[in-house]
Write a protein that holds these residues in place. Structure first.
Motif, PDB file in Angstrom:
ATOM      1  N   ASP A 169      -4.642  31.676  80.280  1.00 26.86           N
ATOM      2  CA  ASP A 169      -3.247  31.488  80.693  1.00 26.86           C
ATOM      3  C   ASP A 169      -2.428  31.025  79.488  1.00 26.86           C
ATOM      4  N   LYS A 170      -1.549  31.880  79.005  1.00 25.31           N
ATOM      5  CA  LYS A 170      -0.772  31.567  77.805  1.00 25.31           C
ATOM      6  C   LYS A 170       0.388  30.616  78.086  1.00 25.31           C
ATOM      7  N   GLN A 171       1.004  30.742  79.266  1.00 22.02           N
ATOM      8  CA  GLN A 171       2.162  29.924  79.595  1.00 22.02           C
ATOM      9  C   GLN A 171       1.783  28.576  80.193  1.00 22.02           C
ATOM     10  N   GLY A 172       0.608  28.473  80.787  1.00 16.65           N
ATOM     11  CA  GLY A 172       0.145  27.204  81.333  1.00 16.65           C
ATOM     12  C   GLY A 172       0.513  26.945  82.777  1.00 16.65           C
ATOM     13  N   ASP A 174       2.187  11.742  75.823  1.00 14.14           N
ATOM     14  CA  ASP A 174       3.489  11.165  75.489  1.00 14.14           C
ATOM     15  C   ASP A 174       4.512  12.238  75.109  1.00 14.14           C
ATOM     16  N   GLU A 175       4.038  13.410  74.677  1.00 10.91           N
ATOM     17  CA  GLU A 175       4.956  14.484  74.322  1.00 10.91           C
ATOM     18  C   GLU A 175       5.583  15.133  75.546  1.00 10.91           C
ATOM     19  N   ALA A 176       5.052  14.841  76.716  1.00  9.02           N
ATOM     20  CA  ALA A 176       5.610  15.415  77.932  1.00  9.02           C
ATOM     21  C   ALA A 176       7.036  14.937  78.179  1.00  9.02           C
ATOM     22  N   GLN A 177       7.332  13.701  77.780  1.00 12.53           N
ATOM     23  CA  GLN A 177       8.673  13.171  77.992  1.00 12.53           C
ATOM     24  C   GLN A 177       9.701  13.966  77.202  1.00 12.53           C
ATOM     25  N   ALA A 178       9.369  14.290  75.962  1.00 16.33           N
ATOM     26  CA  ALA A 178      10.291  15.094  75.155  1.00 16.33           C
ATOM     27  C   ALA A 178      10.469  16.480  75.755  1.00 16.33           C
ATOM     28  N   ALA A 179       9.393  17.056  76.280  1.00 18.77           N
ATOM     29  CA  ALA A 179       9.494  18.374  76.903  1.00 18.77           C
ATOM     30  C   ALA A 179      10.357  18.324  78.167  1.00 18.77           C
ATOM     31  N   LYS A 180      10.236  17.229  78.946  1.00 18.17           N
ATOM     32  CA  LYS A 180      11.061  17.097  80.149  1.00 18.17           C
ATOM     33  C   LYS A 180      12.535  16.960  79.806  1.00 18.17           C
ATOM     34  N   LEU A 181      12.826  16.172  78.777  1.00 22.57           N
ATOM     35  CA  LEU A 181      14.228  16.009  78.380  1.00 22.57           C
ATOM     36  C   LEU A 181      14.816  17.329  77.893  1.00 22.57           C
ATOM     37  N   ALA A 182      14.041  18.085  77.125  1.00 21.51           N
ATOM     38  CA  ALA A 182      14.528  19.376  76.641  1.00 21.51           C
ATOM     39  C   ALA A 182      14.751  20.341  77.796  1.00 21.51           C
ATOM     40  N   LYS A 237       7.747  27.512  74.551  1.00 21.79           N
ATOM     41  CA  LYS A 237       7.031  26.322  74.079  1.00 21.79           C
ATOM     42  C   LYS A 237       7.357  25.091  74.925  1.00 21.79           C
ATOM     43  N   ILE A 238       8.582  25.024  75.425  1.00 24.32           N
ATOM     44  CA  ILE A 238       8.958  23.875  76.261  1.00 24.32           C
ATOM     45  C   ILE A 238       8.189  23.907  77.579  1.00 24.32           C
ATOM     46  N   VAL A 239       8.126  25.093  78.202  1.00 22.72           N
ATOM     47  CA  VAL A 239       7.394  25.224  79.462  1.00 22.72           C
ATOM     48  C   VAL A 239       5.906  24.988  79.238  1.00 22.72           C
ATOM     49  N   LEU A 240       5.379  25.481  78.119  1.00 26.90           N
ATOM     50  CA  LEU A 240       3.959  25.279  77.817  1.00 26.90           C
ATOM     51  C   LEU A 240       3.638  23.797  77.628  1.00 26.90           C
ATOM     52  N   ALA A 241       4.499  23.072  76.907  1.00 27.75           N
ATOM     53  CA  ALA A 241       4.259  21.647  76.691  1.00 27.75           C
ATOM     54  C   ALA A 241       4.324  20.869  78.004  1.00 27.75           C
ATOM     55  N   ARG A 242       5.305  21.196  78.838  1.00 26.69           N
ATOM     56  CA  ARG A 242       5.412  20.502  80.125  1.00 26.69           C
ATOM     57  C   ARG A 242       4.212  20.814  81.015  1.00 26.69           C
TER      58      ARG A 242
END
Length: 643
Positions: free
Chosen positions: A244-247, A293-301, A331-336
């Motif tokens: 799964d590439k998008q996650g 912890d990087e999830a917070q940045a992804a949520k804000l974006a 990349k934002i959707v993948l990180a989240r």
């Protein structure tokens, strides 16, 4: 202008006569028309198989025509979706009818062949995008014939695909219900139906009705009576996790598994222990790389992006369609997605660890429950060790607290679970737990006590790699300041290597060479006992390596290992005694272990051939006659008696 007479004049009479004698061009055989109105009761089993093959071939040649009525040539609307009262059925509808037991006379062979044929057809014709049916407003707009034709084709494809999925679900439910009422053995049709669902999940996870397939497959991952079904479902979910590439699909599958585990433990610890370890092990296929912890940045974006899209809704929809067409990874959707997946997986691991801790502490008399609990513990700890560097600081304390309680009863755990518990603690402290001022003695002492268990039968070939990983984490990836502790482990490794099989001894001795190179103070063990001034005796049975007094003895085990039957053990024992540096990566302990395990599996024994001459064979030509006269020349034995 060239007339026909002029064309005839281009050829001579001989050429015309030769052309007439040529054999006629072979005509293409006409395809036999398929009679879709024939009754299945009139056909034999072989005739049904031929009919299934002909219909399948016709569908793959022209799927658009196969969805329409056989009489309505070119009219897509002649076979409306869901219209059961049509006078003539389409090829696809006929094939679905042949796969339905109630319409084929409950013939198992016909049902299985038709179901598998439909699986191959849908795997071939399903598009690489998710179909979105047009709304009523979009249908009211005047469009071209090609767009209308595409809309009708996609609508019929979705309709037949949904009918096929309902058929597979009904076949599985009927087979499972009959198995519960009778002997408990699943019918071949039920197993085939579920295997088809697993294959569809692998190949069409991007397509419509994905959630329906996923819910069925995840539920049967924990099937207790049929191991084939459970393994197929676990393999399908692992395939989703890996590819799964998008996650997003992996997140949906992880949530479904976590929900099932939670429901089991809510019923009681005993119900939670009925979970198969293979189900928990599927999480190891997740390629998680995003820190929690990087999830917070992804949520804000993502929130900022959502606000921007609300202002211009039309352009946002166009942008989504373009992204879906390009099949690019956001990349934002993948990180989240990865951050949420990590949170779900970590909660599942915690739930399992706490359940195992309750069983091992409160139900010491029930051996069956303890066996089930420890079987779940190994994959959970293995997963925590893999993802420990991604969890946040707040979760570290909870992880270490659970691990401490488990290590109190480490001797009652299987060796793989005990080593995974120690490895998880080290990796947690070396990752997000570096800021915690914790003495790692609580995790080093259990490792010292677990090393002798590598000698026992059944553990050496499975857990040597785990033990080396723990030793690397304890002494190579961190600096150990206690010389006594290092010497105690060096002495313990020598003792274990002398008694363990060769595919365990050689990698342990290779690691011992690394240990001597990194900690030169431990080389004192190689000196003679009479030359060392110390007090007390060596006590290897002490729980704490600090109290073993290792410098009161010497590493005499290495001198004994010099005469080992295996050449690799001899080589590394001599290398440790001579304080030679390990030549990496050729002499990596993991690589040595893999090579020796392969040799053991293939019954291969490596040896070094001797170059010595035969004692009765003289190399001097002048003494050749004399040696032949004085001695009887024996038959050459190829030096095997000198090995």
């Amino acid at each position: 202008m060239v007339t026909k007479d002029a064309k005839r004049m281009r050829y001579t009479d001989d050429e015309r006569n030769a052309k007439k004698k040529l054999p006629p061009k072979p005509m293409m055989p006409r395809r036999r028309t398929i009679d879709l109105e024939i009754s299945l009761a009139e056909l034999t089993v072989s005739q049904r198989c031929e009919l299934i093959a002909e219909i399948s071939e016709a569908i793959l040649e022209d799927p658009q025509a196969a969805f329409s009525s056989s009489k309505g040539t070119g009219n897509i609307d002649s076979d409306d979706e869901g219209d059961e009262g049509a006078t003539t059925s389409s090829k696809m509808r006929k094939l679905i009818e042949m796969a339905t037991p109630s319409k084929n006379g409950h013939d198992d062979t016909t049902t299985r062949l038709a179901v598998l044929s439909l699986l191959a057809i849908f795997q071939d014709i399903i598009p690489t995008y998710r179909i979105r049916l047009p709304t009523a407003a979009e249908k009211a707009v005047r469009v071209t014939k090609d767009v209308k034709k595409l809309w009708d084709y996609e609508a019929k494809l979705l309709s037949f695909y949904q009918q096929y999925l309902k058929l597979l679900d009904s076949l599985w439910q009927r087979g499972e219900g009959n198995a519960k009422k009778t002997s408990g053995v699943l019918s071949p049709i039920a197993v085939t139906a579920l295997l088809c669902l697993c294959e569809l999940l692998k190949s069409a996870s991007h397509f419509n009705f994905r959630s329906n397939i996923l819910s069925i497959v995840v539920k049967q991952m924990n099937h207790r009576s049929c191991e084939e079904v459970s393994n197929a479902c676990c393999n399908a979910v692992s395939h989703i996790f890996q590819n799964d590439k998008q996650g997003e699909v992996a997140l949906e599958a992880a949530r479904a598994i976590s929900k099932m585990v939670k429901e089991r433990y809510e019923k009681g610890v005993g119900a939670g222990l009925s979970i198969r370890p293979a189900l928990v092990r599927t999480f190891l296929s997740l390629p998680l790389r995003v820190h929690e912890d990087e999830a917070q940045a992804a949520k804000l974006a993502e929130q900022a992006k959502t606000k921007k899209r609300k202002k211009d809704q039309e352009s946002g929809e166009i942008e989504d369609d373009l992204k879906e067409a390009d099949a690019t990874v956001d990349k934002i959707v993948l990180a989240r997605s990865q951050a949420e997946t990590l949170h779900v997986v970590t909660l599942t691991y915690f739930r399992i660890l706490k359940g195992v801790n309750l069983v091992t502490t409160n139900e010491t008399g029930k051996k069956k429950n303890i066996d089930f609990a420890t079987a779940l513990l190994a994959p959970a700890l293995e997963g925590l060790a893999k993802f420990a560097h991604l969890i946040n600081f707040d979760t570290v304390k909870d992880v270490l607290g659970v691990l401490k309680s488990l290590l109190k009863t480490v001797d009652t755990l299987p060796l793989d679970a005990a080593l995974n518990c120690i490895l998880t603690a080290f990796q947690t402290l070396q990752g997000p737990g570096r800021e915690l001022q914790i003495d790692q003695k609580e995790y080093i002492s259990p490792l010292y006590n677990q090393l002798p268990r590598l000698i026992t039968e059944g553990h050496e070939s499975e857990n040597t790699e785990l033990a080396i990983s723990c030793l690397n984490a304890a002494f190579m990836k961190r600096k150990e300041y206690s010389t006594v502790r290092v010497a105690a482990f060096a002495k313990q490794l020598g003792t274990v290597a002398m008694h363990a099989p060769y595919f365990t001894s050689a990698p342990l001795l290779a690691f011992l060479r690394q240990l001597f190179h990194r900690y030169p103070s431990a080389v004192q063990l190689l000196e003679n006992e009479q030359d060392v001034v110390t007090q007390g005796k060596y006590t290897p049975e002490a729980d704490d390596p600090e109290y073993t007094n290792p410098f009161a003895t010497s590493a005499w085990e290495l001198s004994s290992s010099k005469f080992h039957i295996n050449s690799q053990v001899r080589y590394h024992a001599v290398g440790a005694l001579e304080k030679k540096m390990l030549m990496l990566p050729a002499e990596d302990p993991y690589k040595i272990r893999a090579e020796l395990l392969r040799n053991n599996k293939e019954l291969h024994i490596s040896y070094k051939s001797s170059k010595k001459k035969h004692p009765l064979q003289s190399g001097n030509k002048k003494e050749k006659k004399r040696s032949q006269v004085r001695f009887i020349r024996p038959r050459m034995t190829q030096n095997f008696h000198l090995m």
